[in-house]
Design an enzyme around this catalytic site. Structure first.
Site, PDB file in Angstrom:
ATOM      1  N   ARG A 142       0.339  -2.996  -6.354  1.00 40.99           N
ATOM      2  CA  ARG A 142      -0.478  -3.974  -6.217  1.00 40.99           C
ATOM      3  C   ARG A 142      -1.465  -4.172  -6.001  1.00 40.99           C
ATOM      4  NH1 ARG A 142      -0.707  -4.827  -0.300  1.00 40.99           N
ATOM      5  NH2 ARG A 142      -2.403  -5.423   0.601  1.00 40.99           N
ATOM      6  N   TYR A 188      -9.025 -11.226  -6.821  1.00 36.56           N
ATOM      7  CA  TYR A 188      -8.365 -10.951  -8.081  1.00 36.56           C
ATOM      8  C   TYR A 188      -8.600 -12.547  -9.216  1.00 36.56           C
ATOM      9  CZ  TYR A 188      -6.072  -7.440  -5.037  1.00 36.56           C
ATOM     10  OH  TYR A 188      -5.666  -6.415  -5.196  1.00 36.56           O
ATOM     11  N   HIS A 199      -1.595   2.334  -5.778  1.00 36.41           N
ATOM     12  CA  HIS A 199      -2.479   0.837  -5.245  1.00 36.41           C
ATOM     13  C   HIS A 199      -2.561   0.440  -6.686  1.00 36.41           C
ATOM     14  CE1 HIS A 199      -4.404   0.010  -1.908  1.00 36.41           C
ATOM     15  NE2 HIS A 199      -5.557  -1.364  -2.460  1.00 36.41           N
ATOM     16  N   ARG A 235       0.403  -1.412  -0.247  1.00 35.62           N
ATOM     17  CA  ARG A 235      -0.081   0.026   0.210  1.00 35.62           C
ATOM     18  C   ARG A 235       0.961   1.389   0.242  1.00 35.62           C
ATOM     19  NH1 ARG A 235      -2.133  -3.215   4.328  1.00 35.62           N
ATOM     20  NH2 ARG A 235      -4.245  -4.008   3.530  1.00 35.62           N
ATOM     21  N   HIS A 242      -3.972  -9.212   3.957  1.00 37.14           N
ATOM     22  CA  HIS A 242      -5.052  -9.155   3.799  1.00 37.14           C
ATOM     23  C   HIS A 242      -6.453  -9.804   4.840  1.00 37.14           C
ATOM     24  CE1 HIS A 242      -6.266  -8.452  -0.202  1.00 37.14           C
ATOM     25  NE2 HIS A 242      -5.710  -6.957   0.025  1.00 37.14           N
ATOM     26  N   LYS A 262      -1.847  -1.808   7.522  1.00 37.19           N
ATOM     27  CA  LYS A 262      -3.538  -1.814   7.912  1.00 37.19           C
ATOM     28  C   LYS A 262      -4.364  -2.809   8.563  1.00 37.19           C
ATOM     29  CE  LYS A 262      -8.025  -1.331   5.180  1.00 37.19           C
ATOM     30  NZ  LYS A 262      -9.010  -1.673   3.760  1.00 37.19           N
TER      31      LYS A 262
END
Length: 389
Positions: free
Chosen positions: A335, A367, A332, A243, A358, A268
């Site tokens: 990523r 994805y 992003h 990120r 995640h 995150k």
């Protein structure tokens, strides 16, 4: 004794303390004029200084014995300003925010509610991003309420407000979700209400797919960059699927060439993770380090400290223009491309989840919808048709 009521206003791209008084007070002018940074505003028809404690103290000393300073309006502005600073997470207000402070002040009850709201978010250790977005949404509601206390709103009234945001303000589904979360936090965490507010209507988010670059486009993107620092920045972002906030906060010590890992700290959800260090990236970083000699952060601004997020976004925007890439997307997108390319190489989805940091596998699953699936020689049925083109 004469009285001067100090005011606050925005002038020449900064907040100011206004010092209005009759023009015939020559003795007051005589002591104000020599002060540092003092100036006259024709539009406001008064003298002013920058809004700061240092300048306020200088004015107070200069006018001692000559005039009484009424600071009520200035204090009210500063109280409202403090709430707005909590929203913007900045050191000073913009012209638009300063206008909000003056034209849409919060009532005493709602200002106190906002302060409790902000302080509890900080106490619970939420990220600065969550603090900013939650405060923005809650502050918007409080401004709209005027003198009415937010604590007294019913569940139905909150729902009506959310509907108004969708229909009148054009909030997207994702934006509504953020507003719901912010209001839930206030009524459940701050006010201690029951969990009935978990039933607030949440519109279904659209299942959009991320924009992904082809490997050839990534090659072109990086190849077009001549600046070594910018090239290293983009290569680091893509090679580790970072990120942008993680990228700019990487430190030199996070690059472990012995174990060939990159330590991503407090991503995150405030979670650390380890990602593989690309041998190709390591070669570039060594050259970059010898030339730029970063002290603490891997990528530093001109005056030191972490490289700015906006500056990083400008780097990829310039690279896209140079490479002729018109796909929408910021840093992003690298990523997204990283995750998709790993999936196309046959990397296990659970492993990709760990690499990306995640929390839920459902976030990583999307994805699979953009990755090219099937055997390499898979052909479209269209290619089997005998067409005269």
């Amino acid at each position: 004794m004469r009285t001067i009521q100090l005011i606050a206003f925005y002038h020449r791209r900064a907040e100011r303390i206004g010092i209005p008084f009759p023009k015939d007070w020559a003795d007051v002018v005589a002591v104000l004029r020599p002060l540092k940074d003092v100036a006259w505003s024709r539009t406001r028809n008064c003298w002013y200084v920058p809004l700061s404690q240092v300048h306020f103290d200088a004015v107070k000393r200069a006018l001692h014995g000559k005039a009484h300073l009424d600071t009520q309006l200035l204090k009210q502005y500063l109280e409202q300003r403090k709430a707005c600073l909590g929203v913007t997470d900045a050191e000073r207000l913009s012209s638009a925010r300063s206008r909000i402070v003056q034209e849409q002040p919060l009532s005493a009850d709602n200002l106190a509610a906002f302060n409790r709201f902000r302080d509890l978010i900080k106490l619970k250790g939420y990220s600065s991003s969550t603090l900013r977005t939650y405060c923005t949404e809650f502050h918007a509601l409080l401004r709209l309420l005027g003198p009415r206390a937010a604590a007294g709103l019913t569940r139905e009234q909150v729902q009506s407000y959310l509907l108004w945001l969708m229909q009148q303000r054009g909030y997207s589904e994702a934006h509504i979700h953020t507003a719901v979360n912010a209001l839930k936090f206030f009524y459940e965490q701050v006010e201690g209400r029951s969990k009935e507010f978990y039933d607030l209507p949440r519109p279904k988010k659209p299942q959009t797919l991320p924009n992904v670059l082809a490997t050839s486009e990534v090659e072109e993107l990086i190849g077009r960059i001549r600046n070594l620092k910018h090239r290293a920045l983009l290569m680091t972002a893509y090679s580790a699927g970072l990120r942008v906030s993680e990228l700019v906060h990487l430190k030199v010590r996070d690059i472990d060439s012995k174990r060939m890992t990159i330590h991503v700290r407090l991503g995150k959800g405030k979670k650390d993770r380890m990602v593989p260090l690309s041998p190709t990236l390591l070669k570039v970083l060594r050259v970059y380090f010898r030339e730029y000699r970063p002290r603490e952060y891997l990528f530093e601004g001109e005056k030191g400290g972490a490289y700015g997020v906006r500056s990083a976004q400008e780097v990829i925007a310039a690279a896209k223009r140079a490479a002729g890439i018109t796909k929408k997307g910021s840093m992003h997108m690298l990523r997204h491309s990283y995750a998709t390319h790993l999936l196309e190489q046959g990397t296990d989805l659970r492993f990709i989840q760990e690499l990306l940091g995640h929390h839920q596998i459902t976030t990583t699953v999307r994805y699979t919808h953009v990755a090219i699936k099937g055997p390499a020689n898979l052909r479209s049925p269209l290619d089997s048709l005998r067409l005269d083109l």
